[in-house]
Design an enzyme around this catalytic site. Structure first.
Site, mmCIF file in Angstrom:
data_model
loop_
_atom_site.group_PDB
_atom_site.id
_atom_site.type_symbol
_atom_site.label_atom_id
_atom_site.label_comp_id
_atom_site.label_asym_id
_atom_site.label_seq_id
_atom_site.Cartn_x
_atom_site.Cartn_y
_atom_site.Cartn_z
ATOM 1 C CG ASN A 5 -0.249 -0.320 2.502
ATOM 2 O OD1 ASN A 5 0.306 -1.413 2.654
ATOM 3 N ND2 ASN A 5 -0.255 0.600 3.448
ATOM 4 C CD GLN A 53 -3.453 -0.088 -1.933
ATOM 5 O OE1 GLN A 53 -3.577 0.385 -3.063
ATOM 6 N NE2 GLN A 53 -3.801 0.566 -0.853
ATOM 7 C CB SER A 80 -10.733 -3.218 -0.211
ATOM 8 O OG SER A 80 -11.324 -1.964 -0.015
ATOM 9 C CG HIS A 92 -12.268 1.936 0.081
ATOM 10 N ND1 HIS A 92 -11.362 2.953 0.277
ATOM 11 C CD2 HIS A 92 -11.930 0.958 0.945
ATOM 12 C CE1 HIS A 92 -10.502 2.590 1.219
ATOM 13 N NE2 HIS A 92 -10.828 1.387 1.637
ATOM 14 C CB THR A 126 -28.654 -8.117 7.301
ATOM 15 O OG1 THR A 126 -29.507 -8.782 8.230
ATOM 16 C CG2 THR A 126 -29.455 -7.737 6.061
ATOM 17 C CB CYS A 128 -4.005 2.939 8.186
ATOM 18 S SG CYS A 128 -5.001 2.264 6.865
#
EC number: 2.8.1.7
Length: 404
Positions: free
Chosen positions: A155, A183, A203, A205, A243, A328
């Protein structure tokens, strides 16, 4: 050239949601709002159908079977489920795990937690180019090794490990192989079959999809077993209860479908932008590219500028949205642990910029960014007594600074 600022060059942190993805999601927030687990009426069936279509599109990007895709809240949860789930299931066979010092915190902190639970972890170092030494990996494997976790693309520095070779080593020794591909998806071809991967984290996003949704690929043949970390209604074949958020899943599915379709043109676009940027900063002295330029995702550049203070550099280029260190952890002023693992000194680790391009980035924006960085580096160095000493030929390492 008029470029609208700030220019977003932090696509490794997150991407915009592709307009085509957003459009696809909206009906599942309003009209088709059923619970995909409601199997007694049309509202549920319709939602379930949309979920299964997305599952198939995600599987197609990584060459998997749709049944091998488990939805999670993102790559961090996928990493946790894969590593803790496999470690807990296979702990009767052994309690030794192997990973790499440059992994994402979601992997490293999960490993630390397992160490507290009595597992033993070997953290492999990397070479100066950011790649692991495969011989070192082979030497670290023991009879009680049950899991190896290595990220596909880093990343911070974008370096791509030799995943198929690692997969071969693990398969030969019957060790579960987990790969964090957050990534890598949509930036390089990913094939879980060819690379002999058992568990793969994804992921949405990072691939022009929505935040808060991800997936874990769990191999069926040879079957990989996991112990669930989230208990409840037994959704996702018992691997992950809760859910399913239909609208987010539809978004991830569409994002991955587009990523598969446009992979070649996206990669070509990124390469072109990278070359423009590298050409633009060519004349700057004392510039270091962090990580291997060959084995790398095409949209990532991580560059250190000697004799410039990292924080002042970020402030100086505030027309650019770039990061220093990993998003992060970029709130802390610690130098990047990834760059330290490459053997960079604190000064170079501190003065690094991570520049990551995206599908929406234009050539003009990249040109603007390179020129801006070039001029600001010049100005900051004019103010630096260290730069002056360096230019006068003084070896800064030989100076004995007075202790106060």
């Amino acid at each position: 050239m008029t470029v609208k600022t700030p220019v977003y060059l932090d696509y490794a942190a997150t991407t915009t949601v592709d307009k085509r993805v957003a459009e696809k999601m909206i009906p599942y927030l309003t009209e088709t709002f059923g619970n995909p687990a409601s199997n007694s009426h049309a509202f549920g069936w319709e939602a379930e159908e949309a979920v299964e279509k997305a599952r198939a599109d995600i599987a197609a990007l990584i060459n998997a079977d749709p049944k091998e895709i488990v939805f999670t809240s993102g790559a961090t949860e996928s990493d946790n489920l894969a590593i803790k789930g496999a470690a807990n299931f296979y702990k009767t066979k052994g309690k030794h795990l192997i990973t790499v010092k440059t992994e994402h915190k979601a992997v490293l902190d999960t490993m630390r937690e397992l160490e507290r639970q009595g597992f033993e972890v070997t953290y492999l170092g990397v070479q100066e180019n950011g790649l692991i030494d495969l011989e070192e990996l082979k030497a670290a494997i023991r009879d009680d090794t049950i899991l190896v976790s290595v990220m596909w693309a880093n990343n911070e520095i974008g370096v791509v490990q030799d995943i198929p070779a690692i997969g071969e080593i693990c398969r030969e020794r019957k060790i579960v192989f987990h790969v964090d591909a957050a990534q890598a998806c949509g930036k390089v071809p990913v094939d879980v079959e060819a690379a002999k991967i058992d568990l793969l984290s994804m992921s949405a996003h990072k691939v022009y999809g929505p935040k808060g949704i991800g997936a874990l690929y769990v191999r069926r043949k040879p079957r990989v077993r996991l112990e669930a970390q989230m208990h409840g209604g037994g959704h996702e074949r018992g691997f992950r209860s809760g859910t399913l958020p239909t609208h987010q899943i539809v978004g991830m599915g569409e994002a991955f479908r587009i990523a598969k379709e446009e992979l070649e043109q996206d990669m070509a676009h990124y390469r072109k932008l990278r070359d423009i940027f590298l050409k633009g900063i060519e004349g700057i002295e004392e510039v270091y590219i962090n990580g291997d330029l060959e084995h790398r995702v095409p949209n990532n550049l991580n560059v250190s500028f000697n004799f410039v203070e990292g924080e002042s550099l970020i402030m100086a280029v505030k027309e650019l949205a770039v990061s220093s260190g990993s998003a992060c952890t970029s709130a802390s002023l610690e130098p990047s642990y990834v760059l330290r693992a490459l053997g960079r000194n604190d000064e170079l680790a501190h003065s690094s910029l991570r520049i990551t391009f995206g599908r929406m980035t234009t050539e003009e924006e990249v040109q603007f960014a390179a020129e801006l960085i070039k001029s600001k580096i010049g100005k900051l160095r004019e103010l630096s007594p260290l730069w002056e000493m360096f230019k006068d030929g003084i070896d800064l390492n030989s100076i004995e600074w007075a202790a106060h």
